[in-house]
Enzyme design. Structure first.
Site, PDB file in Angstrom:
ATOM      1  N   ALA A   1      -0.458  -5.413  -0.977  1.00  0.00           N
ATOM      2  CA  ALA A   1       0.956  -5.076  -1.505  1.00  0.00           C
ATOM      3  C   ALA A   1       1.232  -6.358  -2.281  1.00  0.00           C
ATOM      4  O   ALA A   1       0.928  -7.660  -2.157  1.00  0.00           O
ATOM      5  CB  ALA A   1       2.124  -4.942  -0.575  1.00  0.00           C
TER       6      ALA A   1
ATOM      7  N   GLY B   1      -2.454  -4.040   2.604  1.00  0.00           N
ATOM      8  CA  GLY B   1      -2.286  -2.474   2.150  1.00  0.00           C
ATOM      9  C   GLY B   1      -3.681  -2.329   1.255  1.00  0.00           C
ATOM     10  O   GLY B   1      -4.200  -0.962   1.224  1.00  0.00           O
TER      11      GLY B   1
ATOM     12  N   GLU C   1      -5.686  -1.242   4.331  1.00  0.00           N
ATOM     13  CA  GLU C   1      -5.070  -0.024   4.614  1.00  0.00           C
ATOM     14  C   GLU C   1      -5.545   1.415   3.718  1.00  0.00           C
ATOM     15  O   GLU C   1      -5.993   2.438   4.250  1.00  0.00           O
ATOM     16  CB  GLU C   1      -3.714   0.209   4.537  1.00  0.00           C
ATOM     17  CG  GLU C   1      -3.192  -0.923   5.919  1.00  0.00           C
ATOM     18  CD  GLU C   1      -1.598  -1.292   5.834  1.00  0.00           C
ATOM     19  OE1 GLU C   1      -1.037  -1.566   4.909  1.00  0.00           O
ATOM     20  OE2 GLU C   1      -1.115  -0.958   6.826  1.00  0.00           O
TER      21      GLU C   1
ATOM     22  N   GLU D   1      -0.700  -9.231   7.305  1.00  0.00           N
ATOM     23  CA  GLU D   1       0.694  -8.858   7.242  1.00  0.00           C
ATOM     24  C   GLU D   1       1.642 -10.093   8.185  1.00  0.00           C
ATOM     25  O   GLU D   1       2.610 -10.382   7.869  1.00  0.00           O
ATOM     26  CB  GLU D   1       0.913  -7.402   7.607  1.00  0.00           C
ATOM     27  CG  GLU D   1       0.643  -6.687   6.508  1.00  0.00           C
ATOM     28  CD  GLU D   1      -0.572  -6.295   6.202  1.00  0.00           C
ATOM     29  OE1 GLU D   1      -1.588  -6.780   7.023  1.00  0.00           O
ATOM     30  OE2 GLU D   1      -0.702  -5.303   5.428  1.00  0.00           O
TER      31      GLU D   1
HETATM   32  N1  DAK Z   1       0.696 -10.330  -4.206  1.00  0.00           N
HETATM   33  C1  DAK Z   1       0.887 -10.769  -5.404  1.00  0.00           C
HETATM   34  N2  DAK Z   1      -0.034 -11.573  -6.279  1.00  0.00           N
HETATM   35  C2  DAK Z   1      -1.110 -11.749  -5.729  1.00  0.00           C
HETATM   36  C3  DAK Z   1      -1.456 -11.138  -4.405  1.00  0.00           C
HETATM   37  C4  DAK Z   1      -0.604 -10.461  -3.716  1.00  0.00           C
HETATM   38  N3  DAK Z   1      -0.903  -9.715  -2.822  1.00  0.00           N
HETATM   39  N4  DAK Z   1      -2.806 -11.798  -4.079  1.00  0.00           N
HETATM   40  C5  DAK Z   1      -3.247 -12.508  -5.182  1.00  0.00           C
HETATM   41  N5  DAK Z   1      -1.977 -12.585  -6.242  1.00  0.00           N
HETATM   42  C6  DAK Z   1      -2.171 -13.327  -7.220  1.00  0.00           C
HETATM   43  C7  DAK Z   1      -1.851 -14.609  -7.084  1.00  0.00           C
HETATM   44  O1  DAK Z   1      -0.419 -15.004  -6.772  1.00  0.00           O
HETATM   45  C8  DAK Z   1      -2.593 -15.335  -8.139  1.00  0.00           C
HETATM   46  O2  DAK Z   1      -1.486 -15.166  -9.248  1.00  0.00           O
HETATM   47  P1  DAK Z   1      -0.916 -16.222 -10.459  1.00  0.00           P
HETATM   48  O3  DAK Z   1      -0.575 -17.406  -9.753  1.00  0.00           O
HETATM   49  O4  DAK Z   1      -2.360 -16.518 -11.104  1.00  0.00           O
HETATM   50  O5  DAK Z   1      -0.082 -15.637 -11.497  1.00  0.00           O
HETATM   51  C9  DAK Z   1      -3.735 -14.462  -8.748  1.00  0.00           C
HETATM   52  O6  DAK Z   1      -3.591 -13.476  -7.751  1.00  0.00           O
HETATM   53  C10 DAK Z   1      -4.934 -15.247  -8.201  1.00  0.00           C
HETATM   54  O7  DAK Z   1      -4.584 -15.420  -6.855  1.00  0.00           O
HETATM   55  P2  DAK Z   1      -5.067 -16.755  -6.090  1.00  0.00           P
HETATM   56  O8  DAK Z   1      -4.987 -17.856  -6.998  1.00  0.00           O
HETATM   57  O9  DAK Z   1      -4.645 -17.076  -4.820  1.00  0.00           O
HETATM   58  O10 DAK Z   1      -6.834 -16.526  -5.914  1.00  0.00           O
HETATM   59  P3  DAK Z   1      -7.806 -16.815  -4.893  1.00  0.00           P
HETATM   60  O11 DAK Z   1      -9.085 -16.138  -5.345  1.00  0.00           O
HETATM   61  O12 DAK Z   1      -7.848 -18.096  -4.750  1.00  0.00           O
HETATM   62  O13 DAK Z   1      -6.991 -16.169  -3.499  1.00  0.00           O
HETATM   63  C11 DAK Z   1      -6.567 -14.169  -2.177  1.00  0.00           C
HETATM   64  C12 DAK Z   1      -7.195 -14.694  -3.294  1.00  0.00           C
HETATM   65  C13 DAK Z   1      -6.335 -12.702  -2.149  1.00  0.00           C
HETATM   66  C14 DAK Z   1      -7.169 -14.577  -0.910  1.00  0.00           C
HETATM   67  C15 DAK Z   1      -4.936 -14.722  -2.044  1.00  0.00           C
HETATM   68  O14 DAK Z   1      -4.344 -14.876  -3.348  1.00  0.00           O
HETATM   69  C16 DAK Z   1      -4.180 -14.256  -1.047  1.00  0.00           C
HETATM   70  O15 DAK Z   1      -4.289 -14.559  -0.104  1.00  0.00           O
HETATM   71  N6  DAK Z   1      -3.205 -13.453  -1.475  1.00  0.00           N
HETATM   72  C17 DAK Z   1      -2.319 -12.837  -0.494  1.00  0.00           C
HETATM   73  C18 DAK Z   1      -2.951 -11.768   0.347  1.00  0.00           C
HETATM   74  C19 DAK Z   1      -2.077 -11.033   1.225  1.00  0.00           C
HETATM   75  O16 DAK Z   1      -1.490 -11.654   2.074  1.00  0.00           O
HETATM   76  N7  DAK Z   1      -2.000  -9.813   1.347  1.00  0.00           N
HETATM   77  C20 DAK Z   1      -1.247  -8.864   2.126  1.00  0.00           C
HETATM   78  C21 DAK Z   1       0.202  -8.505   1.640  1.00  0.00           C
HETATM   79  S1  DAK Z   1       1.056  -7.642   2.578  1.00  0.00           S
HETATM   80  C22 DAK Z   1       4.613  -0.998   2.963  1.00  0.00           C
HETATM   81  C23 DAK Z   1       3.144  -0.445   3.235  1.00  0.00           C
HETATM   82  C24 DAK Z   1       2.223  -1.474   3.220  1.00  0.00           C
HETATM   83  C25 DAK Z   1       2.693  -2.980   2.785  1.00  0.00           C
HETATM   84  C26 DAK Z   1       3.774  -2.922   2.716  1.00  0.00           C
HETATM   85  C27 DAK Z   1       4.952  -2.151   2.686  1.00  0.00           C
HETATM   86  N8  DAK Z   1       5.418   0.133   3.329  1.00  0.00           N
HETATM   87  C28 DAK Z   1       4.847   1.583   3.574  1.00  0.00           C
HETATM   88  C29 DAK Z   1       6.784  -0.298   3.360  1.00  0.00           C
HETATM   89  C30 DAK Z   1       1.513  -3.630   2.586  1.00  0.00           C
HETATM   90  C31 DAK Z   1       1.822  -4.827   2.701  1.00  0.00           C
HETATM   91  C32 DAK Z   1       0.804  -6.183   2.181  1.00  0.00           C
HETATM   92  O17 DAK Z   1      -0.391  -5.712   1.948  1.00  0.00           O
END
Ligand code: DAK
Length: 256
Positions: free
Chosen positions: A64, A109, A112, A132
């Site tokens: 997400a 997500g 998922e 998460e």
């Molecule tokens: N969201 C927004 N932006 C993201 C992102 C994300 N999940 N992942 C990466 N980006 C963006 C970064 O902010 C960066 O943007 P700029 O700074 O260039 O503007 C760009 O993508 C490149 O990211 P990095 O510089 O961090 O690139 P790396 O290759 O070094 O690292 C990475 C990639 C994927 C390992 C890292 O970006 C990372 O850890 N990202 C977050 C991963 C994460 O925590 N994902 C889980 C999110 S929680 C729901 C159902 C489902 C959900 C929610 C609610 N309901 C039914 C209500 C789901 C929740 C989730 O998925």
């Protein structure tokens, strides 16, 4: 279709490509809307299978869009967001075979989404995780339910409670992906060719027998299998399959 999801149909296969490569294909509100519409492409009779991929070199999908998480949601907003994720269940309920073709990051997500597909294949650079809890939330698009059903309780709890990543080799070892491939295009092509060879109704019933049956007591699952199996003995395709075998030719299935 829109900009955050590319939809292409060719050779009996619909390919949905998550298309926000600069944000690692993170799922924002626009993408949720577009995915809701895009998964309906599976209803097209010309589509025999659905493939989901991520654009760019780095990621299948990083989950997400975290930048949309602030401020704390009101109950109304939270409910709306939940509705926005219903396409995941629609994807899981799709009657046709679905494939997640994964490279790079497959997180939150994004995993998922992949878990809602029937088959997951990945390249060696793929990285999987449900991070998460590191964001002080829990997987909310099926992760806590589908991951243990795919890999078992032990590996699922480890991933869900720590939020740690696993690499492609480990994902293969625990059964999260069925194959680690050198060339995703070629592997998708092979699967697509396989789906074009099978009876469309048979594959739909086989999927139903497995996906519904796995949540039933064995006796009820066997009953379901028996009923679906009996129904398939009434089809023209069954006759065609037998005739094609006897005549040493490829069958021409119609789904009837
Ligand atoms: N969201 C927004 N932006 C993201 C992102 C994300 N999940 N992942 C990466 N980006 C963006 C970064 O902010 C960066 O943007 P700029 O700074 O260039 O503007 C760009 O993508 C490149 O990211 P990095 O510089 O961090 O690139 P790396 O290759 O070094 O690292 C990475 C990639 C994927 C390992 C890292 O970006 C990372 O850890 N990202 C977050 C991963 C994460 O925590 N994902 C889980 C999110 S929680 C729901 C159902 C489902 C959900 C929610 C609610 N309901 C039914 C209500 C789901 C929740 C989730 O998925």
């Amino acid at each position: 279709m829109g900009e955050t999801v590319r939809v292409e149909v060719g050779g009996g296969v619909a390919t949905l490509t998550l298309n926000r490569p600069a944000a690692r294909n993170a799922i924002n509100a626009d993408m949720r809307r577009e995915l809701t519409a895009a998964v309906e492409i599976a209803d097209d009779p010309a589509v025999r299978a659905l493939v989901i991929r991520g654009a760019g070199e780095k990621a299948f999908c990083a989950g997400a869009d975290i930048k949309e998480f602030v401020p704390p949601a009101s109950l109304v907003d939270a409910r709306e967001e939940r509705v926005g994720w219903r396409w995941v269940d629609a994807l899981a309920a799709c009657r046709k075979p679905t494939v997640a073709a994964i490279h790079g990051y497959c997180l939150g997500g994004g995993l998922e989404l992949a878990l809602a597909c029937d088959i997951r294949i990945a390249t060696a650079d793929a990285v999987f995780g449900l991070p998460e809890v590191r964001r002080a939330i829990i997987p909310g698009a099926g992760g806590t339910q589908r991951l243990p059903r795919v890999v078992g309780l032990g590996p699922a709890l480890r991933m869900i409670l720590t939020g740690e990543h696993v690499d492609a080799q480990e994902a293969h070892r625990i059964g999260l992906v069925s194959e680690v491939v050198p060339d995703l295009d070629a592997a998708v092509g092979r699967l697509a060719a396989a789906f074009l060879r099978v009876g469309p109704r048979a594959v739909a019933y086989a999927k139903e027998a497995v996906t519904r049956g796995v949540n039933l007591p064995l006796s009820e699952g066997l009953r379901l299998e028996g009923e679906l199996s009996t129904l398939l003995t009434t089809t023209q395709d069954r006759v065609e399959g037998a005739a094609a075998f006897a005549e040493r030719r490829d069958p021409a299935y119609t789904g009837r």
